[in-house]
Design an enzyme around this catalytic site. Structure first.
Site, PDB file in Angstrom:
ATOM      1  N   SER A  59       0.770  -1.248   0.000  1.00 19.68           N
ATOM      2  CA  SER A  59       0.000   0.000   0.000  1.00 19.68           C
ATOM      3  C   SER A  59       0.797   1.291   0.000  1.00 19.68           C
ATOM      4  CB  SER A  59      -0.961   0.010   1.193  1.00 19.68           C
ATOM      5  OG  SER A  59      -2.046  -0.856   0.945  1.00 19.68           O
ATOM      6  N   LYS A  95       0.109   3.827  -2.654  1.00 16.50           N
ATOM      7  CA  LYS A  95      -0.909   4.884  -2.571  1.00 16.50           C
ATOM      8  C   LYS A  95      -0.317   6.285  -2.441  1.00 16.50           C
ATOM      9  CE  LYS A  95      -4.144   1.501  -0.834  1.00 16.50           C
ATOM     10  NZ  LYS A  95      -4.580   0.748   0.343  1.00 16.50           N
ATOM     11  N   SER A 126      -5.768   3.685   4.404  1.00 14.88           N
ATOM     12  CA  SER A 126      -5.300   2.799   3.340  1.00 14.88           C
ATOM     13  C   SER A 126      -6.453   2.109   2.624  1.00 14.88           C
ATOM     14  CB  SER A 126      -4.330   1.749   3.906  1.00 14.88           C
ATOM     15  OG  SER A 126      -3.509   1.241   2.880  1.00 14.88           O
ATOM     16  N   LYS A 148       3.336   6.519   5.020  1.00 14.82           N
ATOM     17  CA  LYS A 148       2.319   5.578   4.537  1.00 14.82           C
ATOM     18  C   LYS A 148       2.759   4.158   4.865  1.00 14.82           C
ATOM     19  CE  LYS A 148      -1.386   4.220   2.572  1.00 14.82           C
ATOM     20  NZ  LYS A 148      -1.354   3.080   3.538  1.00 14.82           N
TER      21      LYS A 148
END
Length: 381
Positions: A60, A63, A115, A223
């Site tokens: 993720s 992203k 997320s 992140k």
């Protein structure tokens, strides 16, 4: 003017090349991650790395690219109609509802804080027209900013494609690029966000999954990521004093502590050295240039205590041209200042030529002109 234009183009090309050269300093630091890198944000200098250029699955942290493309679309205040396909996205979710309309801005918060894979698909369909169309934009941006060992196949990082990968170093380049945007900075560092919930009488409440924001006082954003194949992935940022760092780990079972260790090592081992100061530059080689040369921004570069005496600066100037010597334009690029560390170019900044600025008229002169105009007398007699 052609000579000046060519000089500007060459300067920009060389600068972009330098930015993407990792100026690595060897450091002895143990991290659990299979791949890791620590870079200084302003210069891009690599302060620590471990297998940083090996292609791996990234989960993720993908992203980050999805978020910056959404922000750069200029549509953050527009409403997105959520498709049924978006709500069926596997894995982590903010539980969007088919047909609901939600601001792109809110989707990006849900993407970065929680997320949400559903938010990733909704963003991709809105900004790129489709998931595949958005993946094309992702790869286009990756090439543009120098992510040469990266390929994106989706906006969320799920293991649904074999050709979705990056490296620790490339992800650091991406985060460095994204952190130049103030909106991204704000979203990345937000600990909690409330978004409208159209079918309920209460708002959605999203808390950031990035535990480092509360675990490490210098952390400013980041992140998280995880899939069964990629394992734990993490990108974070931290600032202490005048130094801002970016840390990346791929397949890091103890990633929180990995990042703290890398940050502490970086903050302790390096200082930001002002090698070139902002303002006037006195080179003293040509009377035409005397008191006319300046740089807009200082050059700060991270260095160890052993390196502070290894810096040198070389000024490279074009030959004076009568056209711009007599021009009223105040921002003509006439050369560059190149910073060397131990004989190697690590940073450059343009040198500007400034003509004598026209003296500003003071308040008394302004008042005098008004007074004379009122009584019918021209200011010049």
């Amino acid at each position: 003017m052609r000579m000046i234009s060519k000089l500007v183009i060459v300067f920009l090309m060389v600068s972009l090349f330098i930015v993407n050269i990792p100026q690595k300093v060897d450091a002895s630091l143990g991290v659990s991650a299979a791949s890791a890198v620590l870079i200084e944000q302003q210069s891009g200098r690599v302060l620590f790395e471990k297998d940083a250029h090996t292609k791996r699955r990234i989960a993720s942290i993908t992203k980050i690219m999805t978020a910056i493309l959404a922000i750069e679309s200029g549509k953050m205040n527009q409403k997105v109609k959520v498709s049924e396909k978006a709500t069926r996205a596997e894995g982590s979710s903010v539980y969007l509802k088919p047909g609901e309309k939600i601001k792109l801005n809110d989707l990006v918060y849900g993407l970065m804080l929680r997320s949400g894979n559903d938010t990733a698909v909704a963003i991709a369909e809105y900004v790129g027209g489709s998931v595949d169309g958005f993946a094309f934009l992702m790869n286009q941006k990756a090439k543009e900013i120098g992510m040469y060992n990266t390929h994106f196949a989706n906006p969320h990082g799920l293991d649904d494609h074999e050709d979705h990968y990056s490296t620790a170093y490339d992800m650091a380049i991406l985060m460095r690029y994204a952190m130049k945007d103030k909106t991204f900075q704000k979203i990345s560092g937000t600990k909690e966000y409330h978004a409208p919930n159209p079918t309920e009488n209460w708002d959605r409440e999203w808390k950031n999954k990035n535990r480092l924001l509360t675990k490490y006082k210098y952390c400013t954003g980041g992140k998280t990521g995880f899939t069964k194949r990629a394992k734990r992935t993490l990108v974070t940022t931290a600032t202490k004093g005048d130094m801002s760092l970016i840390a990346v780990t791929l397949n890091g079972p103890d990633d929180w502590n990995d990042h703290i260790s890398m940050y502490e090592n970086g903050f302790k081992g390096f200082d930001m050295i002002e090698v070139v100061s902002k303002g006037k530059v006195d080179i003293g080689k040509n009377n035409d240039y005397e008191n006319h040369l300046y740089v807009k921004e200082p050059i700060l570069y991270p260095a160890t205590s052993d390196e502070t005496d290894l810096f040198s600066v070389k000024f490279k100037l074009s030959k004076p041209d009568k056209k711009w010597l007599s021009s009223k334009k105040n921002e003509t690029i006439v050369g560059k200042a190149a910073v060397y560390l131990d004989g190697r170019v690590v940073e450059e900044t343009p040198i500007y030529y400034e003509n004598e600025p026209e003296k500003k008229k003071g308040f008394f002169h302004f008042f005098k002109e008004i007074f004379l105009a009122v009584i019918g007398v021209n200011a010049n007699g």
